[in-house]
Design a protein around this motif. Structure first.
Motif, PDB file in Angstrom:
ATOM      1  N   ALA A   2      27.368  -5.937 -55.445  1.00  0.00           N
ATOM      2  CA  ALA A   2      25.953  -6.125 -55.141  1.00  0.00           C
ATOM      3  C   ALA A   2      25.474  -5.028 -54.197  1.00  0.00           C
ATOM      4  CB  ALA A   2      25.732  -7.485 -54.506  1.00  0.00           C
ATOM      5  N   VAL A   3      24.401  -4.375 -54.585  1.00  0.00           N
ATOM      6  CA  VAL A   3      23.764  -3.363 -53.752  1.00  0.00           C
ATOM      7  C   VAL A   3      22.443  -3.962 -53.279  1.00  0.00           C
ATOM      8  CG1 VAL A   3      22.779  -1.049 -53.689  1.00  0.00           C
ATOM      9  CG2 VAL A   3      24.829  -1.487 -55.058  1.00  0.00           C
ATOM     10  N   VAL A   4      22.256  -4.007 -51.961  1.00  0.00           N
ATOM     11  CA  VAL A   4      21.055  -4.614 -51.398  1.00  0.00           C
ATOM     12  C   VAL A   4      20.368  -3.633 -50.458  1.00  0.00           C
ATOM     13  CG1 VAL A   4      20.134  -6.526 -50.023  1.00  0.00           C
ATOM     14  CG2 VAL A   4      22.047  -6.930 -51.581  1.00  0.00           C
ATOM     15  N   ARG A   5      19.076  -3.540 -50.606  1.00  0.00           N
ATOM     16  CA  ARG A   5      18.246  -2.725 -49.724  1.00  0.00           C
ATOM     17  C   ARG A   5      17.422  -3.679 -48.857  1.00  0.00           C
ATOM     18  NH1 ARG A   5      13.107   1.086 -51.384  1.00  0.00           N
ATOM     19  NH2 ARG A   5      12.954   2.185 -49.381  1.00  0.00           N
ATOM     20  N   PHE A   6      17.479  -3.461 -47.553  1.00  0.00           N
ATOM     21  CA  PHE A   6      16.626  -4.186 -46.626  1.00  0.00           C
ATOM     22  C   PHE A   6      15.553  -3.221 -46.156  1.00  0.00           C
ATOM     23  CE2 PHE A   6      20.636  -6.451 -46.410  1.00  0.00           C
ATOM     24  CZ  PHE A   6      20.232  -7.778 -46.454  1.00  0.00           C
ATOM     25  N   VAL A   7      14.292  -3.647 -46.208  1.00  0.00           N
ATOM     26  CA  VAL A   7      13.181  -2.813 -45.770  1.00  0.00           C
ATOM     27  C   VAL A   7      12.470  -3.542 -44.636  1.00  0.00           C
ATOM     28  CG1 VAL A   7      11.030  -1.671 -46.433  1.00  0.00           C
ATOM     29  CG2 VAL A   7      12.898  -1.877 -48.102  1.00  0.00           C
ATOM     30  N   PHE A   8      12.440  -2.914 -43.462  1.00  0.00           N
ATOM     31  CA  PHE A   8      11.744  -3.461 -42.298  1.00  0.00           C
ATOM     32  C   PHE A   8      10.373  -2.800 -42.248  1.00  0.00           C
ATOM     33  CE2 PHE A   8      16.184  -4.001 -41.524  1.00  0.00           C
ATOM     34  CZ  PHE A   8      16.279  -5.233 -40.889  1.00  0.00           C
ATOM     35  N   ALA A   9       9.310  -3.605 -42.164  1.00  0.00           N
ATOM     36  CA  ALA A   9       7.956  -3.063 -42.260  1.00  0.00           C
ATOM     37  C   ALA A   9       7.026  -3.682 -41.228  1.00  0.00           C
ATOM     38  CB  ALA A   9       7.410  -3.316 -43.662  1.00  0.00           C
ATOM     39  N   ALA A  10       6.041  -2.894 -40.799  1.00  0.00           N
ATOM     40  CA  ALA A  10       5.013  -3.343 -39.855  1.00  0.00           C
ATOM     41  C   ALA A  10       3.644  -3.214 -40.518  1.00  0.00           C
ATOM     42  CB  ALA A  10       5.058  -2.505 -38.586  1.00  0.00           C
ATOM     43  N   LEU A  11       2.790  -4.175 -40.234  1.00  0.00           N
ATOM     44  CA  LEU A  11       1.426  -4.120 -40.741  1.00  0.00           C
ATOM     45  C   LEU A  11       0.637  -3.026 -40.038  1.00  0.00           C
ATOM     46  CD1 LEU A  11       0.545  -7.924 -40.798  1.00  0.00           C
ATOM     47  CD2 LEU A  11       1.192  -6.484 -42.743  1.00  0.00           C
ATOM     48  N   LYS A  12      -0.318  -2.459 -40.751  1.00  0.00           N
ATOM     49  CA  LYS A  12      -1.252  -1.525 -40.132  1.00  0.00           C
ATOM     50  C   LYS A  12      -2.122  -2.317 -39.152  1.00  0.00           C
ATOM     51  CE  LYS A  12      -1.943   1.941 -43.687  1.00  0.00           C
ATOM     52  NZ  LYS A  12      -2.945   2.658 -44.484  1.00  0.00           N
ATOM     53  N   PRO A  13      -2.603  -1.664 -38.102  1.00  0.00           N
ATOM     54  CA  PRO A  13      -3.515  -2.346 -37.184  1.00  0.00           C
ATOM     55  C   PRO A  13      -4.721  -2.908 -37.947  1.00  0.00           C
ATOM     56  CG  PRO A  13      -2.834  -0.239 -36.268  1.00  0.00           C
ATOM     57  CD  PRO A  13      -2.334  -0.281 -37.686  1.00  0.00           C
ATOM     58  N   GLY A  14      -5.072  -4.146 -37.641  1.00  0.00           N
ATOM     59  CA  GLY A  14      -6.223  -4.785 -38.264  1.00  0.00           C
ATOM     60  C   GLY A  14      -5.938  -5.519 -39.556  1.00  0.00           C
ATOM     61  N   VAL A  15      -4.743  -5.359 -40.125  1.00  0.00           N
ATOM     62  CA  VAL A  15      -4.397  -6.061 -41.360  1.00  0.00           C
ATOM     63  C   VAL A  15      -3.900  -7.456 -40.997  1.00  0.00           C
ATOM     64  CG1 VAL A  15      -2.841  -6.123 -43.347  1.00  0.00           C
ATOM     65  CG2 VAL A  15      -3.843  -3.948 -42.614  1.00  0.00           C
ATOM     66  N   SER A  16      -4.427  -8.459 -41.654  1.00  0.00           N
ATOM     67  CA  SER A  16      -4.005  -9.827 -41.364  1.00  0.00           C
ATOM     68  C   SER A  16      -2.746 -10.181 -42.162  1.00  0.00           C
ATOM     69  CB  SER A  16      -5.110 -10.828 -41.702  1.00  0.00           C
ATOM     70  OG  SER A  16      -5.230 -11.005 -43.100  1.00  0.00           O
ATOM     71  N   ALA A  17      -1.949 -11.037 -41.573  1.00  0.00           N
ATOM     72  CA  ALA A  17      -0.740 -11.522 -42.253  1.00  0.00           C
ATOM     73  C   ALA A  17      -1.127 -12.221 -43.553  1.00  0.00           C
ATOM     74  CB  ALA A  17       0.041 -12.452 -41.338  1.00  0.00           C
TER      75      ALA A  17
END
Length: 107
Positions: A2-17
């Motif tokens: 199994a090959v797994v990629r984890f991507v950690f990401a941050a929202l742009k300022p002003g973008v709502s969850a």
């Protein structure tokens, strides 16, 4: 293997969850389901990080299990191109995105 990629990401300022999570459900999950190289895809909202974790802060982590890294990257460049473009144009801060490739250790 199994090959797994984890991507950690941050929202742009002003973008709502809520807006980002709607995009995830309506666009990202749909695109991932169309890709033959993705075995499993899921996005998680980060609720807490350890004190020693540097490089963030991040808001989300994606877990993408693929059949083959090179084949996934080639397919993503075609099938996922528009989705990736929209993702970074509207929602995520590309400068804070970090990706980690892993191979599962079998029990």
């Amino acid at each position: 293997m199994a090959v797994v990629r984890f991507v950690f990401a941050a929202l742009k300022p002003g973008v709502s969850a809520a807006d980002y999570e709607r995009f995830e459900r309506e666009v990202d999950y749909v695109t991932a389901a169309k890709m033959k190289t993705i075995v499993n895809y899921c996005t998680h909202r980060i609720t807490e990080t350890g004190a020693g974790l540097s490089g963030g802060p991040w808001d989300y982590v994606e877990r993408i299990e693929v059949t083959d890294r090179a084949a996934y990257q080639a397919e993503l460049a075609v099938v996922g191109k528009e989705m990736i473009d929209e993702l970074y144009e509207k929602y995520l801060d590309r400068s804070k995105t970090v990706s980690v490739w892993t191979e599962r250790i079998k029990p």
